[in-house]
Scaffold this active site. Structure first.
Site, PDB file in Angstrom:
ATOM      1  N   GLU A 327       0.782  -1.201   0.060  1.00 37.00           N
ATOM      2  CA  GLU A 327       0.090   0.129  -0.046  1.00 37.00           C
ATOM      3  C   GLU A 327       0.737   1.244   0.011  1.00 37.00           C
ATOM      4  O   GLU A 327       1.347   1.671   0.838  1.00 37.00           O
ATOM      5  CB  GLU A 327      -0.961   0.054   1.334  1.00 37.00           C
ATOM      6  CG  GLU A 327      -2.204   0.977   1.047  1.00 37.00           C
ATOM      7  CD  GLU A 327      -1.915   2.263   1.798  1.00 37.00           C
ATOM      8  OE1 GLU A 327      -1.536   3.042   0.854  1.00 37.00           O
ATOM      9  OE2 GLU A 327      -1.897   2.653   2.777  1.00 37.00           O
ATOM     10  N   CYS A 361      -3.099   8.662   3.274  1.00 35.54           N
ATOM     11  CA  CYS A 361      -2.889   7.993   2.280  1.00 35.54           C
ATOM     12  C   CYS A 361      -3.906   7.867   1.472  1.00 35.54           C
ATOM     13  O   CYS A 361      -3.844   8.212   0.132  1.00 35.54           O
ATOM     14  CB  CYS A 361      -2.423   6.386   2.422  1.00 35.54           C
ATOM     15  SG  CYS A 361      -3.725   5.655   3.277  1.00 35.54           S
TER      16      CYS A 361
END
Length: 622
Positions: A327, A361
Protein backbone atom coordinates in the site's frame (compact mmCIF):
# COMPACT_ATOMS: atom_id res chain seq x y z
CA UNK A 1 -62.02 -28.19 26.97
CA UNK A 2 -60.81 -31.66 25.93
CA UNK A 3 -61.56 -34.34 23.42
CA UNK A 4 -61.18 -38.02 24.19
CA UNK A 5 -61.23 -40.85 21.76
CA UNK A 6 -59.84 -44.27 21.21
CA UNK A 7 -56.53 -42.93 19.90
CA UNK A 8 -56.34 -39.29 21.03
CA UNK A 9 -56.44 -37.39 24.28
CA UNK A 10 -55.55 -33.73 23.57
CA UNK A 11 -56.18 -30.43 25.31
CA UNK A 12 -57.46 -27.46 23.35
CA UNK A 13 -55.99 -24.00 23.79
CA UNK A 14 -58.26 -21.00 24.28
CA UNK A 15 -58.56 -20.43 20.53
CA UNK A 16 -59.49 -23.99 19.77
CA UNK A 17 -56.03 -25.24 18.76
CA UNK A 18 -54.81 -28.60 20.00
CA UNK A 19 -51.83 -28.64 22.39
CA UNK A 20 -49.73 -31.78 22.39
CA UNK A 21 -48.26 -32.14 25.93
CA UNK A 22 -45.23 -34.03 24.63
CA UNK A 23 -44.59 -31.36 22.01
CA UNK A 24 -45.03 -28.63 24.61
CA UNK A 25 -42.53 -30.30 26.95
CA UNK A 26 -40.11 -30.77 24.06
CA UNK A 27 -40.32 -27.08 23.17
CA UNK A 28 -39.80 -26.03 26.79
CA UNK A 29 -36.85 -28.40 27.17
CA UNK A 30 -35.29 -27.16 23.92
CA UNK A 31 -35.75 -23.56 24.99
CA UNK A 32 -34.12 -24.31 28.33
CA UNK A 33 -31.16 -26.01 26.66
CA UNK A 34 -30.80 -23.07 24.29
CA UNK A 35 -30.84 -20.56 27.16
CA UNK A 36 -28.27 -22.55 29.10
CA UNK A 37 -26.07 -22.83 26.03
CA UNK A 38 -26.36 -19.10 25.29
CA UNK A 39 -25.37 -18.33 28.86
CA UNK A 40 -22.43 -20.71 28.67
CA UNK A 41 -21.40 -19.36 25.27
CA UNK A 42 -21.62 -15.80 26.58
CA UNK A 43 -19.38 -16.64 29.53
CA UNK A 44 -17.00 -18.58 27.29
CA UNK A 45 -16.63 -15.69 24.86
CA UNK A 46 -16.83 -12.71 27.14
CA UNK A 47 -14.14 -10.08 26.91
CA UNK A 48 -11.24 -10.62 29.30
CA UNK A 49 -10.17 -7.64 31.37
CA UNK A 50 -6.56 -6.56 31.29
CA UNK A 51 -4.77 -3.31 31.95
CA UNK A 52 -1.58 -1.53 31.03
CA UNK A 53 -0.43 1.65 32.76
CA UNK A 54 -0.57 4.80 30.60
CA UNK A 55 2.79 6.35 29.76
CA UNK A 56 3.88 9.23 31.94
CA UNK A 57 4.50 11.37 28.83
CA UNK A 58 0.77 12.04 28.33
CA UNK A 59 0.19 13.25 31.90
CA UNK A 60 0.09 16.89 32.94
CA UNK A 61 2.63 16.16 35.68
CA UNK A 62 5.28 14.95 33.23
CA UNK A 63 8.52 16.91 33.34
CA UNK A 64 9.42 17.32 29.67
CA UNK A 65 12.82 17.96 28.11
CA UNK A 66 12.71 19.97 24.92
CA UNK A 67 15.14 19.00 22.17
CA UNK A 68 16.99 21.96 20.64
CA UNK A 69 17.15 20.35 17.19
CA UNK A 70 14.75 17.38 16.89
CA UNK A 71 16.34 14.63 14.83
CA UNK A 72 16.05 10.95 14.22
CA UNK A 73 19.71 10.39 13.43
CA UNK A 74 21.31 7.28 14.81
CA UNK A 75 23.57 7.59 17.88
CA UNK A 76 21.92 10.89 18.82
CA UNK A 77 23.03 11.97 22.29
CA UNK A 78 21.68 15.33 23.40
CA UNK A 79 22.54 16.53 26.89
CA UNK A 80 23.16 13.03 28.14
CA UNK A 81 19.88 11.53 26.98
CA UNK A 82 21.54 8.11 26.56
CA UNK A 83 22.74 7.31 30.08
CA UNK A 84 21.36 3.77 30.00
CA UNK A 85 22.72 2.79 26.60
CA UNK A 86 26.52 3.08 26.68
CA UNK A 87 26.98 0.96 23.53
CA UNK A 88 28.98 2.92 20.98
CA UNK A 89 28.64 0.26 18.26
CA UNK A 90 24.82 0.27 18.33
CA UNK A 91 22.20 2.59 16.86
CA UNK A 92 19.60 4.48 18.87
CA UNK A 93 16.25 5.98 17.95
CA UNK A 94 15.27 9.23 19.61
CA UNK A 95 11.51 9.73 19.96
CA UNK A 96 10.08 13.20 20.31
CA UNK A 97 6.75 14.99 20.03
CA UNK A 98 6.84 16.89 16.70
CA UNK A 99 4.24 19.38 17.95
CA UNK A 100 6.36 20.47 20.91
CA UNK A 101 9.89 19.02 20.40
CA UNK A 102 9.55 17.32 23.80
CA UNK A 103 11.87 14.36 24.18
CA UNK A 104 9.85 11.18 24.74
CA UNK A 105 12.43 8.43 24.89
CA UNK A 106 15.68 7.17 23.41
CA UNK A 107 15.46 3.54 22.39
CA UNK A 108 18.18 1.05 21.54
CA UNK A 109 17.65 -0.23 17.99
CA UNK A 110 17.56 -3.96 17.34
CA UNK A 111 20.58 -5.63 15.82
CA UNK A 112 20.27 -8.12 12.96
CA UNK A 113 20.66 -10.99 15.42
CA UNK A 114 17.92 -9.64 17.66
CA UNK A 115 15.54 -9.30 14.75
CA UNK A 116 16.18 -12.88 13.68
CA UNK A 117 15.67 -14.02 17.26
CA UNK A 118 12.30 -12.26 17.42
CA UNK A 119 11.22 -13.96 14.21
CA UNK A 120 12.18 -17.31 15.72
CA UNK A 121 10.19 -16.59 18.89
CA UNK A 122 7.15 -15.80 16.74
CA UNK A 123 7.72 -18.98 14.73
CA UNK A 124 7.76 -21.18 17.83
CA UNK A 125 4.72 -19.50 19.39
CA UNK A 126 2.64 -19.85 16.22
CA UNK A 127 2.73 -23.65 16.22
CA UNK A 128 0.26 -23.86 19.10
CA UNK A 129 -1.73 -20.79 18.11
CA UNK A 130 -2.46 -22.24 14.65
CA UNK A 131 -4.62 -24.93 16.29
CA UNK A 132 -6.75 -22.53 18.36
CA UNK A 133 -10.47 -22.48 17.55
CA UNK A 134 -12.09 -19.34 16.26
CA UNK A 135 -13.84 -18.86 19.61
CA UNK A 136 -10.45 -18.33 21.25
CA UNK A 137 -9.37 -15.87 18.59
CA UNK A 138 -12.69 -14.02 18.84
CA UNK A 139 -12.22 -13.69 22.58
CA UNK A 140 -8.88 -11.97 22.02
CA UNK A 141 -10.47 -9.59 19.51
CA UNK A 142 -13.41 -8.90 21.80
CA UNK A 143 -11.07 -8.20 24.71
CA UNK A 144 -8.99 -5.82 22.62
CA UNK A 145 -12.09 -3.98 21.44
CA UNK A 146 -13.41 -3.53 24.97
CA UNK A 147 -10.02 -2.28 26.15
CA UNK A 148 -9.76 0.15 23.24
CA UNK A 149 -13.24 1.57 23.82
CA UNK A 150 -12.61 1.89 27.56
CA UNK A 151 -9.19 3.52 27.01
CA UNK A 152 -9.87 5.50 23.86
CA UNK A 153 -8.84 8.84 25.35
CA UNK A 154 -5.53 7.46 26.60
CA UNK A 155 -4.84 5.81 23.22
CA UNK A 156 -5.65 9.02 21.37
CA UNK A 157 -3.32 11.01 23.62
CA UNK A 158 -0.49 8.53 23.06
CA UNK A 159 -0.96 8.81 19.29
CA UNK A 160 -1.08 12.61 19.50
CA UNK A 161 2.05 12.80 21.64
CA UNK A 162 4.10 10.80 19.13
CA UNK A 163 2.78 12.31 15.88
CA UNK A 164 1.61 15.81 16.76
CA UNK A 165 -1.91 15.17 15.45
CA UNK A 166 -5.05 16.50 17.10
CA UNK A 167 -7.31 14.46 19.37
CA UNK A 168 -10.11 14.68 16.80
CA UNK A 169 -7.89 13.31 14.05
CA UNK A 170 -6.83 10.51 16.41
CA UNK A 171 -10.44 9.67 17.18
CA UNK A 172 -11.39 9.48 13.50
CA UNK A 173 -8.28 7.84 12.07
CA UNK A 174 -7.10 5.69 14.98
CA UNK A 175 -9.98 4.72 17.28
CA UNK A 176 -13.02 4.41 15.01
CA UNK A 177 -11.22 2.61 12.20
CA UNK A 178 -9.59 0.12 14.58
CA UNK A 179 -12.85 -0.59 16.39
CA UNK A 180 -14.47 -1.14 13.00
CA UNK A 181 -11.85 -3.71 12.03
CA UNK A 182 -12.11 -5.53 15.37
CA UNK A 183 -15.88 -5.59 15.04
CA UNK A 184 -15.66 -7.08 11.55
CA UNK A 185 -13.23 -9.78 12.65
CA UNK A 186 -15.45 -10.71 15.59
CA UNK A 187 -18.62 -10.91 13.50
CA UNK A 188 -17.40 -12.04 10.08
CA UNK A 189 -13.79 -13.21 10.32
CA UNK A 190 -14.67 -16.87 10.83
CA UNK A 191 -17.04 -16.84 7.87
CA UNK A 192 -14.27 -15.47 5.62
CA UNK A 193 -11.84 -18.20 6.69
CA UNK A 194 -14.22 -21.17 6.89
CA UNK A 195 -13.84 -23.95 4.30
CA UNK A 196 -15.63 -22.97 1.12
CA UNK A 197 -17.35 -25.48 -1.14
CA UNK A 198 -16.59 -25.13 -4.86
CA UNK A 199 -18.54 -26.27 -7.91
CA UNK A 200 -17.57 -29.27 -10.04
CA UNK A 201 -17.84 -29.78 -13.79
CA UNK A 202 -19.26 -32.78 -15.60
CA UNK A 203 -16.01 -34.71 -15.75
CA UNK A 204 -15.68 -34.33 -11.97
CA UNK A 205 -19.31 -35.04 -11.05
CA UNK A 206 -18.31 -37.81 -8.64
CA UNK A 207 -15.94 -35.54 -6.65
CA UNK A 208 -16.49 -33.09 -3.83
CA UNK A 209 -14.25 -30.01 -3.82
CA UNK A 210 -13.59 -27.23 -1.36
CA UNK A 211 -11.01 -24.60 -0.38
CA UNK A 212 -9.42 -24.31 3.04
CA UNK A 213 -7.73 -21.20 4.40
CA UNK A 214 -4.82 -22.29 6.57
CA UNK A 215 -2.37 -20.16 8.59
CA UNK A 216 0.89 -19.26 6.87
CA UNK A 217 3.02 -19.22 10.01
CA UNK A 218 4.98 -16.02 10.64
CA UNK A 219 3.86 -12.91 8.77
CA UNK A 220 5.45 -9.48 8.89
CA UNK A 221 4.12 -5.94 8.68
CA UNK A 222 6.18 -2.85 7.91
CA UNK A 223 4.04 0.20 8.56
CA UNK A 224 4.11 3.98 8.25
CA UNK A 225 3.98 6.61 10.96
CA UNK A 226 0.83 8.57 10.15
CA UNK A 227 -1.55 6.37 12.21
CA UNK A 228 0.57 4.58 14.84
CA UNK A 229 -2.29 2.82 16.63
CA UNK A 230 -4.24 1.66 13.60
CA UNK A 231 -1.24 0.87 11.42
CA UNK A 232 0.11 -1.36 14.20
CA UNK A 233 -3.09 -3.03 15.36
CA UNK A 234 -4.68 -3.57 11.93
CA UNK A 235 -2.08 -6.03 10.54
CA UNK A 236 -1.56 -7.62 13.96
CA UNK A 237 -5.19 -8.47 14.66
CA UNK A 238 -5.73 -9.73 11.09
CA UNK A 239 -2.67 -11.95 11.34
CA UNK A 240 -3.69 -13.33 14.73
CA UNK A 241 -7.26 -14.05 13.62
CA UNK A 242 -5.91 -15.93 10.59
CA UNK A 243 -3.89 -18.15 12.94
CA UNK A 244 -0.50 -16.57 12.33
CA UNK A 245 2.10 -14.95 14.52
CA UNK A 246 3.28 -11.52 13.44
CA UNK A 247 6.44 -9.43 13.49
CA UNK A 248 5.80 -5.70 13.22
CA UNK A 249 8.41 -3.20 12.09
CA UNK A 250 6.90 0.26 12.57
CA UNK A 251 8.37 3.53 11.38
CA UNK A 252 11.17 4.78 13.60
CA UNK A 253 9.18 8.04 13.88
CA UNK A 254 6.57 6.33 16.09
CA UNK A 255 8.48 3.62 17.93
CA UNK A 256 7.57 5.18 21.29
CA UNK A 257 3.79 4.99 20.86
CA UNK A 258 3.87 1.73 18.92
CA UNK A 259 5.78 0.04 21.75
CA UNK A 260 2.94 0.88 24.11
CA UNK A 261 0.20 -0.13 21.65
CA UNK A 262 1.87 -3.49 20.96
CA UNK A 263 2.40 -4.09 24.67
CA UNK A 264 -1.36 -3.80 25.13
CA UNK A 265 -1.89 -6.65 22.66
CA UNK A 266 0.71 -8.74 24.45
CA UNK A 267 -1.04 -8.14 27.78
CA UNK A 268 -4.33 -9.16 26.18
CA UNK A 269 -2.86 -12.40 24.86
CA UNK A 270 -1.47 -13.25 28.29
CA UNK A 271 -4.79 -12.45 29.98
CA UNK A 272 -6.57 -14.76 27.54
CA UNK A 273 -4.11 -17.59 28.25
CA UNK A 274 -2.01 -17.36 25.09
CA UNK A 275 1.66 -16.79 24.37
CA UNK A 276 2.61 -13.11 24.15
CA UNK A 277 5.51 -14.10 21.89
CA UNK A 278 2.96 -14.36 19.07
CA UNK A 279 3.47 -10.64 18.54
CA UNK A 280 6.95 -9.19 18.09
CA UNK A 281 7.94 -5.55 17.61
CA UNK A 282 11.11 -4.76 15.68
CA UNK A 283 12.82 -1.45 16.42
CA UNK A 284 15.29 -0.49 13.70
CA UNK A 285 16.07 1.89 10.87
CA UNK A 286 14.97 1.02 7.30
CA UNK A 287 18.48 0.08 6.22
CA UNK A 288 18.53 -2.70 8.84
CA UNK A 289 15.13 -4.18 7.99
CA UNK A 290 16.48 -6.81 5.59
CA UNK A 291 16.85 -9.14 8.55
CA UNK A 292 13.05 -9.22 8.39
CA UNK A 293 12.36 -8.89 4.66
CA UNK A 294 14.99 -11.50 3.74
CA UNK A 295 13.99 -14.15 6.26
CA UNK A 296 13.01 -17.68 5.27
CA UNK A 297 10.55 -17.98 8.18
CA UNK A 298 8.51 -14.94 7.13
CA UNK A 299 5.78 -16.09 4.75
CA UNK A 300 4.01 -12.82 3.97
CA UNK A 301 4.86 -9.12 4.21
CA UNK A 302 2.38 -6.25 4.42
CA UNK A 303 4.01 -2.92 3.62
CA UNK A 304 2.45 0.51 4.15
CA UNK A 305 4.65 3.42 3.13
CA UNK A 306 6.36 5.18 0.28
CA UNK A 307 6.82 3.87 -3.24
CA UNK A 308 10.61 4.06 -2.95
CA UNK A 309 10.79 1.91 0.18
CA UNK A 310 8.05 -0.37 -1.09
CA UNK A 311 10.18 -1.26 -4.11
CA UNK A 312 13.07 -2.17 -1.81
CA UNK A 313 10.82 -4.39 0.31
CA UNK A 314 9.40 -6.15 -2.76
CA UNK A 315 12.91 -6.74 -4.13
CA UNK A 316 14.17 -8.11 -0.82
CA UNK A 317 11.16 -10.42 -0.57
CA UNK A 318 12.19 -12.20 -3.77
CA UNK A 319 15.02 -13.84 -1.81
CA UNK A 320 12.55 -16.44 -0.51
CA UNK A 321 9.65 -15.65 -2.88
CA UNK A 322 7.75 -14.10 0.02
CA UNK A 323 4.34 -12.71 -1.02
CA UNK A 324 3.98 -8.97 -0.46
CA UNK A 325 1.00 -6.64 -0.14
CA UNK A 326 2.02 -3.07 -0.98
CA UNK A 327 0.00 0.00 0.00
CA UNK A 328 2.03 2.90 -1.35
CA UNK A 329 1.45 6.52 -2.27
CA UNK A 330 -1.64 8.18 -3.63
CA UNK A 331 -2.71 11.33 -5.41
CA UNK A 332 -6.41 10.93 -4.80
CA UNK A 333 -8.70 13.12 -6.88
CA UNK A 334 -12.09 14.50 -5.90
CA UNK A 335 -14.17 15.24 -8.99
CA UNK A 336 -16.98 17.72 -8.44
CA UNK A 337 -19.56 17.38 -11.19
CA UNK A 338 -21.33 20.46 -12.62
CA UNK A 339 -24.21 21.98 -10.62
CA UNK A 340 -23.05 20.35 -7.37
CA UNK A 341 -24.20 22.11 -4.20
CA UNK A 342 -20.80 23.27 -2.92
CA UNK A 343 -22.19 24.45 0.42
CA UNK A 344 -23.38 20.92 1.04
CA UNK A 345 -19.99 19.29 0.52
CA UNK A 346 -17.41 21.92 1.46
CA UNK A 347 -16.97 20.53 4.99
CA UNK A 348 -16.26 17.02 3.67
CA UNK A 349 -13.79 18.42 1.16
CA UNK A 350 -11.99 20.37 3.87
CA UNK A 351 -11.77 17.26 6.06
CA UNK A 352 -10.50 15.24 3.12
CA UNK A 353 -7.66 17.69 2.49
CA UNK A 354 -6.59 18.80 5.97
CA UNK A 355 -7.32 15.81 8.21
CA UNK A 356 -4.17 14.63 9.97
CA UNK A 357 -2.37 17.67 8.50
CA UNK A 358 -2.80 16.12 5.07
CA UNK A 359 -0.73 13.09 6.08
CA UNK A 360 -3.34 10.61 4.97
CA UNK A 361 -2.81 7.99 2.26
CA UNK A 362 -6.42 8.36 1.07
CA UNK A 363 -6.56 12.11 1.66
CA UNK A 364 -7.85 14.33 -1.13
CA UNK A 365 -4.75 15.60 -2.97
CA UNK A 366 -6.49 17.11 -6.02
CA UNK A 367 -9.89 18.79 -6.34
CA UNK A 368 -11.28 18.94 -9.88
CA UNK A 369 -14.18 21.37 -10.26
CA UNK A 370 -16.08 22.53 -13.34
CA UNK A 371 -14.94 25.95 -14.53
CA UNK A 372 -18.44 27.37 -13.87
CA UNK A 373 -18.00 26.73 -10.13
CA UNK A 374 -14.25 27.14 -9.80
CA UNK A 375 -14.26 30.72 -8.46
CA UNK A 376 -16.89 29.91 -5.85
CA UNK A 377 -15.04 26.85 -4.54
CA UNK A 378 -11.66 28.59 -4.57
CA UNK A 379 -13.10 31.41 -2.46
CA UNK A 380 -14.68 28.94 -0.02
CA UNK A 381 -11.41 27.10 0.50
CA UNK A 382 -9.43 30.30 0.91
CA UNK A 383 -11.78 31.70 3.54
CA UNK A 384 -12.00 28.48 5.52
CA UNK A 385 -8.34 27.47 5.32
CA UNK A 386 -7.24 30.91 6.49
CA UNK A 387 -9.18 30.37 9.72
CA UNK A 388 -7.63 26.97 10.53
CA UNK A 389 -5.49 27.01 13.66
CA UNK A 390 -2.39 24.82 13.73
CA UNK A 391 -1.56 23.50 17.17
CA UNK A 392 -1.49 20.65 19.67
CA UNK A 393 -4.43 19.06 21.48
CA UNK A 394 -2.52 18.00 24.56
CA UNK A 395 -1.90 20.18 27.57
CA UNK A 396 1.63 21.42 27.92
CA UNK A 397 3.38 19.88 30.94
CA UNK A 398 3.55 22.36 33.76
CA UNK A 399 1.02 24.94 32.57
CA UNK A 400 -1.95 22.64 31.96
CA UNK A 401 -3.06 24.65 28.92
CA UNK A 402 -4.22 23.01 25.70
CA UNK A 403 -4.36 25.65 22.94
CA UNK A 404 -7.20 25.38 20.44
CA UNK A 405 -6.14 23.47 17.33
CA UNK A 406 -7.78 22.46 14.06
CA UNK A 407 -4.70 21.04 12.33
CA UNK A 408 -1.84 19.26 14.07
CA UNK A 409 1.86 19.22 13.36
CA UNK A 410 3.55 17.29 10.59
CA UNK A 411 5.64 14.39 11.79
CA UNK A 412 8.88 16.08 10.73
CA UNK A 413 10.09 19.37 9.31
CA UNK A 414 12.55 17.69 6.97
CA UNK A 415 10.13 17.93 4.02
CA UNK A 416 9.34 21.62 4.45
CA UNK A 417 11.98 22.90 1.98
CA UNK A 418 10.76 20.44 -0.65
CA UNK A 419 7.14 21.48 -0.17
CA UNK A 420 8.01 25.15 -0.44
CA UNK A 421 10.02 24.54 -3.60
CA UNK A 422 7.15 22.59 -5.21
CA UNK A 423 4.65 25.34 -4.35
CA UNK A 424 6.93 28.08 -5.67
CA UNK A 425 7.45 26.17 -8.93
CA UNK A 426 3.67 25.77 -9.31
CA UNK A 427 3.14 29.52 -8.86
CA UNK A 428 5.78 30.19 -11.52
CA UNK A 429 3.74 27.98 -13.87
CA UNK A 430 0.60 30.06 -13.28
CA UNK A 431 -0.95 28.65 -10.11
CA UNK A 432 -2.48 31.06 -7.59
CA UNK A 433 -1.64 30.72 -3.90
CA UNK A 434 -3.87 32.56 -1.47
CA UNK A 435 -3.18 30.94 1.91
CA UNK A 436 -0.20 29.28 3.55
CA UNK A 437 2.73 27.87 1.62
CA UNK A 438 5.27 27.97 4.41
CA UNK A 439 6.09 26.59 7.89
CA UNK A 440 4.12 28.17 10.71
CA UNK A 441 5.67 29.20 13.99
CA UNK A 442 3.44 28.49 16.98
CA UNK A 443 3.55 31.33 19.53
CA UNK A 444 3.93 28.90 22.45
CA UNK A 445 5.39 25.81 20.77
CA UNK A 446 8.13 27.48 18.77
CA UNK A 447 9.90 24.28 17.76
CA UNK A 448 6.80 22.41 16.64
CA UNK A 449 6.82 21.24 13.01
CA UNK A 450 3.72 23.03 11.74
CA UNK A 451 2.96 23.84 8.12
CA UNK A 452 0.38 26.50 7.44
CA UNK A 453 -2.75 25.07 5.71
CA UNK A 454 -2.37 26.04 2.08
CA UNK A 455 -4.68 26.70 -0.88
CA UNK A 456 -3.35 26.59 -4.43
CA UNK A 457 -5.64 27.26 -7.40
CA UNK A 458 -5.38 27.15 -11.19
CA UNK A 459 -2.97 24.26 -10.85
CA UNK A 460 -1.49 22.83 -14.04
CA UNK A 461 -2.34 19.08 -14.07
CA UNK A 462 1.12 18.33 -15.50
CA UNK A 463 3.07 20.26 -12.86
CA UNK A 464 5.17 18.48 -10.26
CA UNK A 465 2.87 19.59 -7.46
CA UNK A 466 -0.06 17.91 -9.25
CA UNK A 467 1.82 14.75 -10.18
CA UNK A 468 3.61 13.82 -6.95
CA UNK A 469 2.16 12.96 -3.55
CA UNK A 470 2.52 15.94 -1.19
CA UNK A 471 1.28 14.33 2.04
CA UNK A 472 0.77 17.77 3.52
CA UNK A 473 -2.07 20.21 4.38
CA UNK A 474 -2.26 21.59 0.84
CA UNK A 475 -5.41 21.96 -1.25
CA UNK A 476 -4.84 21.79 -5.02
CA UNK A 477 -7.83 23.08 -6.96
CA UNK A 478 -8.04 22.54 -10.73
CA UNK A 479 -10.72 23.48 -13.23
CA UNK A 480 -12.03 21.34 -16.07
CA UNK A 481 -14.31 21.93 -19.04
CA UNK A 482 -15.86 18.50 -19.78
CA UNK A 483 -16.41 15.30 -17.82
CA UNK A 484 -14.05 13.49 -20.18
CA UNK A 485 -11.36 16.04 -19.38
CA UNK A 486 -11.97 15.61 -15.63
CA UNK A 487 -11.59 11.84 -15.89
CA UNK A 488 -8.44 12.24 -17.99
CA UNK A 489 -6.89 14.56 -15.38
CA UNK A 490 -7.94 12.26 -12.52
CA UNK A 491 -6.32 9.27 -14.24
CA UNK A 492 -3.30 11.28 -15.37
CA UNK A 493 -0.90 10.42 -12.56
CA UNK A 494 1.17 7.35 -11.75
CA UNK A 495 -1.01 6.65 -8.71
CA UNK A 496 -4.35 4.87 -8.33
CA UNK A 497 -5.31 4.47 -4.68
CA UNK A 498 -8.61 6.18 -3.82
CA UNK A 499 -10.94 8.81 -5.24
CA UNK A 500 -14.15 10.72 -4.62
CA UNK A 501 -16.93 11.88 -6.93
CA UNK A 502 -19.43 14.54 -5.86
CA UNK A 503 -22.55 15.45 -7.78
CA UNK A 504 -26.31 16.05 -7.61
CA UNK A 505 -27.25 12.86 -9.50
CA UNK A 506 -26.07 9.58 -8.01
CA UNK A 507 -26.10 7.63 -11.27
CA UNK A 508 -23.94 10.26 -12.97
CA UNK A 509 -21.44 9.99 -10.11
CA UNK A 510 -21.35 6.20 -10.43
CA UNK A 511 -20.68 6.42 -14.16
CA UNK A 512 -17.66 8.63 -13.49
CA UNK A 513 -16.53 6.42 -10.58
CA UNK A 514 -16.41 3.39 -12.89
CA UNK A 515 -14.06 5.23 -15.25
CA UNK A 516 -11.47 6.07 -12.60
CA UNK A 517 -8.25 4.03 -12.45
CA UNK A 518 -8.03 3.33 -8.73
CA UNK A 519 -8.80 0.77 -6.07
CA UNK A 520 -11.57 2.58 -4.19
CA UNK A 521 -14.11 5.33 -4.86
CA UNK A 522 -16.49 7.16 -2.51
CA UNK A 523 -19.54 8.81 -4.05
CA UNK A 524 -20.57 12.04 -2.35
CA UNK A 525 -18.20 11.22 0.50
CA UNK A 526 -14.54 10.90 1.40
CA UNK A 527 -12.60 7.83 2.50
CA UNK A 528 -15.58 5.91 3.88
CA UNK A 529 -14.57 2.79 1.95
CA UNK A 530 -12.12 2.16 4.79
CA UNK A 531 -14.73 2.40 7.54
CA UNK A 532 -16.52 -0.57 5.96
CA UNK A 533 -14.03 -3.29 6.86
CA UNK A 534 -15.86 -5.80 4.68
CA UNK A 535 -14.29 -4.03 1.71
CA UNK A 536 -10.78 -4.68 0.39
CA UNK A 537 -8.35 -1.77 0.74
CA UNK A 538 -5.62 -1.08 -1.78
CA UNK A 539 -4.76 0.47 -5.11
CA UNK A 540 -3.42 -0.03 -8.59
CA UNK A 541 -0.60 1.34 -10.75
CA UNK A 542 2.18 2.85 -8.59
CA UNK A 543 -0.06 2.83 -5.52
CA UNK A 544 0.83 -0.83 -5.03
CA UNK A 545 -0.85 -4.19 -5.30
CA UNK A 546 -2.68 -6.66 -3.15
CA UNK A 547 -5.38 -5.85 -0.63
CA UNK A 548 -5.82 -5.74 3.10
CA UNK A 549 -9.21 -5.40 4.74
CA UNK A 550 -12.26 -7.51 4.01
CA UNK A 551 -12.25 -11.21 3.14
CA UNK A 552 -9.60 -10.62 0.46
CA UNK A 553 -7.15 -9.11 2.94
CA UNK A 554 -7.73 -11.75 5.59
CA UNK A 555 -7.37 -14.61 3.11
CA UNK A 556 -4.14 -13.09 1.79
CA UNK A 557 -2.64 -14.03 5.18
CA UNK A 558 -3.44 -17.71 4.65
CA UNK A 559 -2.40 -20.61 2.48
CA UNK A 560 -5.34 -21.17 0.13
CA UNK A 561 -5.53 -24.96 -0.18
CA UNK A 562 -7.80 -26.83 -2.60
CA UNK A 563 -9.01 -30.29 -1.52
CA UNK A 564 -10.78 -32.82 -3.75
CA UNK A 565 -12.27 -36.10 -2.44
CA UNK A 566 -14.57 -38.81 -3.77
CA UNK A 567 -18.23 -38.04 -3.25
CA UNK A 568 -19.26 -41.72 -3.34
CA UNK A 569 -15.97 -43.55 -2.89
CA UNK A 570 -17.71 -46.84 -2.24
CA UNK A 571 -19.29 -46.73 -5.71
CA UNK A 572 -17.12 -44.73 -8.08
CA UNK A 573 -13.55 -43.51 -8.12
CA UNK A 574 -11.11 -42.30 -10.74
CA UNK A 575 -9.88 -45.16 -12.90
CA UNK A 576 -7.63 -45.32 -15.94
CA UNK A 577 -9.30 -46.92 -19.00
CA UNK A 578 -7.28 -49.68 -20.58
CA UNK A 579 -6.79 -47.62 -23.71
CA UNK A 580 -4.94 -45.00 -21.63
CA UNK A 581 -3.08 -47.29 -19.27
CA UNK A 582 0.68 -47.64 -19.28
CA UNK A 583 2.27 -48.97 -21.34
CA UNK A 584 0.08 -47.38 -24.03
CA UNK A 585 -0.95 -49.95 -26.60
CA UNK A 586 -1.72 -47.52 -29.45
CA UNK A 587 -1.11 -43.80 -29.72
CA UNK A 588 -3.83 -43.51 -32.37
CA UNK A 589 -6.36 -45.40 -30.28
CA UNK A 590 -5.61 -43.40 -27.12
CA UNK A 591 -5.83 -40.13 -29.00
CA UNK A 592 -9.21 -41.08 -30.50
CA UNK A 593 -10.46 -41.88 -26.99
CA UNK A 594 -9.28 -38.57 -25.48
CA UNK A 595 -10.45 -36.43 -28.39
CA UNK A 596 -13.83 -38.17 -28.24
CA UNK A 597 -14.02 -37.45 -24.49
CA UNK A 598 -13.28 -33.76 -25.10
CA UNK A 599 -15.97 -33.55 -27.76
CA UNK A 600 -18.53 -35.34 -25.59
CA UNK A 601 -17.88 -33.15 -22.51
CA UNK A 602 -17.40 -29.73 -24.07
CA UNK A 603 -18.92 -29.52 -27.56
CA UNK A 604 -21.89 -27.13 -27.89
CA UNK A 605 -24.04 -29.17 -30.30
CA UNK A 606 -25.64 -32.41 -29.08
CA UNK A 607 -25.12 -34.05 -32.46
CA UNK A 608 -21.37 -33.39 -32.10
CA UNK A 609 -21.45 -34.77 -28.57
CA UNK A 610 -23.16 -37.98 -29.69
CA UNK A 611 -20.63 -38.46 -32.50
CA UNK A 612 -17.80 -37.89 -30.01
CA UNK A 613 -19.29 -40.45 -27.61
CA UNK A 614 -19.44 -43.03 -30.35
CA UNK A 615 -15.80 -42.25 -31.16
CA UNK A 616 -14.89 -42.88 -27.50
CA UNK A 617 -16.74 -46.17 -27.40
CA UNK A 618 -15.17 -47.31 -30.64
CA UNK A 619 -11.64 -46.42 -29.45
CA UNK A 620 -12.08 -48.15 -26.11
CA UNK A 621 -13.34 -51.33 -27.72
CA UNK A 622 -10.51 -51.95 -30.16
Amino acid sequence: MSYSGADYDYDYDDEGGIIDPVKLLTICFGLGVWLVWRRYYSILNRAIYFKIPPPIQIKDTWTATKLPQPSLEAHLNIDGLLPNFPLPDRKYITAYDPATAYHLDTILADSEEQIQRKVMHAYEAQKKWAATPFDDRRRVMRSLKKWLVDNQETCAKVACRDTGKTMLDAALGEIITTCSKLDWLINHGESALSPESRRNNLIMFYKSSWVQYEPLGVVAAITSWNYPLHNAWSPIIAALFAGNSVVLKCSEHVIWSTTWFVQAIKECLKACGHDEELVQLVCCYPEDAEALTKNALVRHITFIGSERVGRLVAQAATEYLTPVTLELGGKDPAIILPSTDLDKWISLLMRGVYQNAGQNCIGIERILVHESQYDELFKMFTERADKLRPGHSLKSPGDGVAPAADVGAMVSGERFPGLQHALAAAVEQGAVQTVGGEPWRHPYLEQGTYFKPTVLGDVNPESDVAQHELFAPIALIMKYDTIDQAVEIANGTRYGLGASVFGPVRDDCIKVAKRLQCGMVAVNDFGVFYLNQDLPFGGTKYSGYGRFGGPEGLRALTNVKAIVVDRWGWAIQTSIPAVLDYPIRSVTQSWDFISGMVGFLYADAWRTRIDALMKMIKASGR
